[in-house]
Design an enzyme around this catalytic site. Structure first.
Site, mmCIF file in Angstrom:
data_model
loop_
_atom_site.group_PDB
_atom_site.id
_atom_site.type_symbol
_atom_site.label_atom_id
_atom_site.label_comp_id
_atom_site.label_asym_id
_atom_site.label_seq_id
_atom_site.Cartn_x
_atom_site.Cartn_y
_atom_site.Cartn_z
ATOM 1 C CE LYS A 62 40.126 49.492 54.689
ATOM 2 N NZ LYS A 62 41.064 50.617 54.511
ATOM 3 C CD GLU A 119 45.118 50.120 54.520
ATOM 4 O OE1 GLU A 119 44.012 50.084 53.967
ATOM 5 O OE2 GLU A 119 45.326 50.724 55.597
ATOM 6 C CB CYS A 158 42.994 49.677 57.598
ATOM 7 S SG CYS A 158 43.339 51.299 58.330
#
Length: 280
Positions: A117, A48, A158
């Site tokens: 995301k 990331e 994440c």
């Protein structure tokens, strides 16, 4: 057009040390991708926020369009090495909004998927860590999958890994490997990083891979590191320390098929009582 034979393949996770110099991050990332390819990796993943420091104060300064400078470099190295390259994530600018975005490239250099995301990292653990991605970032609104000759792959970034429903949808759609570029921290990392991966792997009988930046104690956000691969039995089969490194593991799809045969939870779900569905 992909073979139905169960092919093993080598996966490489690049735990990159990220600096404040974007050109340096890109150069070193591409160098490690070449190294991974030379060691037989067919699918390679970056962490990331691999081209910039992680923090709301950095996203706007480092943000790019996709395609743009960073993704162009990734496309070129994927083609040069003839691999599938999961480009970690970068801050993406599009139409005045910023996203935390993972671009994936195929062996011909073409973009195969772009995952923004979905779940933004807004947490507050008093005395330990407070972070609010939504101060600067907008959320993505879609699932992202891509095909390889080996298996279908699902993507998250994440905080997305905390949402079991997302992984379940990927499992329903036939993904056998889920890759999450992610930068957990020194509070959530030791508590939940491995636990979440093992949970997602066992619940869905898939391989889970997470790719963290290397730990930099001097950074404003200190990443946990410990990039990991978990098999569908819930075993950790590869794990990095905190420093910059590349970890390799052979993904055995025959083992996945055997586990699903031995414990056939996917065909035993009570869809008359409950359900998870992809809405868009």
């Amino acid at each position: 057009f992909f073979s139905s034979l169960l092919l093993d393949f080598r996966l490489a996770l690049i735990q990159l040390h990220v600096s404040a110099v974007k050109s340096d991050n890109l150069q070193r990332a591409c160098g490690l991708v070449r190294e991974a390819s030379a060691r037989g990796a067919k699918v390679v993943a970056l962490p990331e926020c691999f081209n910039s420091p992680y923090g709301t104060q950095y996203f706007k300064e480092y943000a790019e369009k996709i395609p743009g400078e960073s993704t162009q470099k990734l496309s070129e190295v994927a083609k040069e090495c003839s691999i599938y390259l999961v480009g970690g994530s970068i801050p993406e600018e599009d139409d005045g909004k910023l996203y935390n975005t993972c671009a994936v490239f195929g062996p011909d250099g073409a973009i195969l998927a772009k995952h923004r995301k979905v779940h933004l990292f807004d947490i507050n653990i008093p005395g330990k860590i407070q972070f609010k991605e939504s101060e600067t970032l907008s959320p993505g609104n879609s699932f992202s999958m891509f095909d390889t000759p080996y298996c279908k792959v699902g993507l998250g970034i994440c905080y997305d890994i905390r949402f079991a429903e997302m992984a379940q949808v990927y499992g329903q759609k036939g993904c056998q490997l889920l890759i999450y570029p992610g930068a957990f921290n020194l509070t959530t990392g030791p508590a939940h990083w491995e636990l979440l991966q093992r949970g997602r792997a066992v619940d869905n009988q898939v391989y889970i891979a997470t790719v963290s930046p290397a730990r930099d104690e001097k950074a404003s956000y200190v990443a946990w590191g410990h990039s990991t691969v978990v098999n569908p039995w819930g075993e950790v089969i590869a794990k990095a320390g905190a420093e910059e490194t590349v970890i390799y593991t052979d993904i055995d799809l025959k083992k996945l098929a055997e586990i699903r045969q031995q414990i056939p939870i996917l065909s035993q779900k009570r869809c008359d009582l409950y359900g998870i569905e992809m809405k868009k």
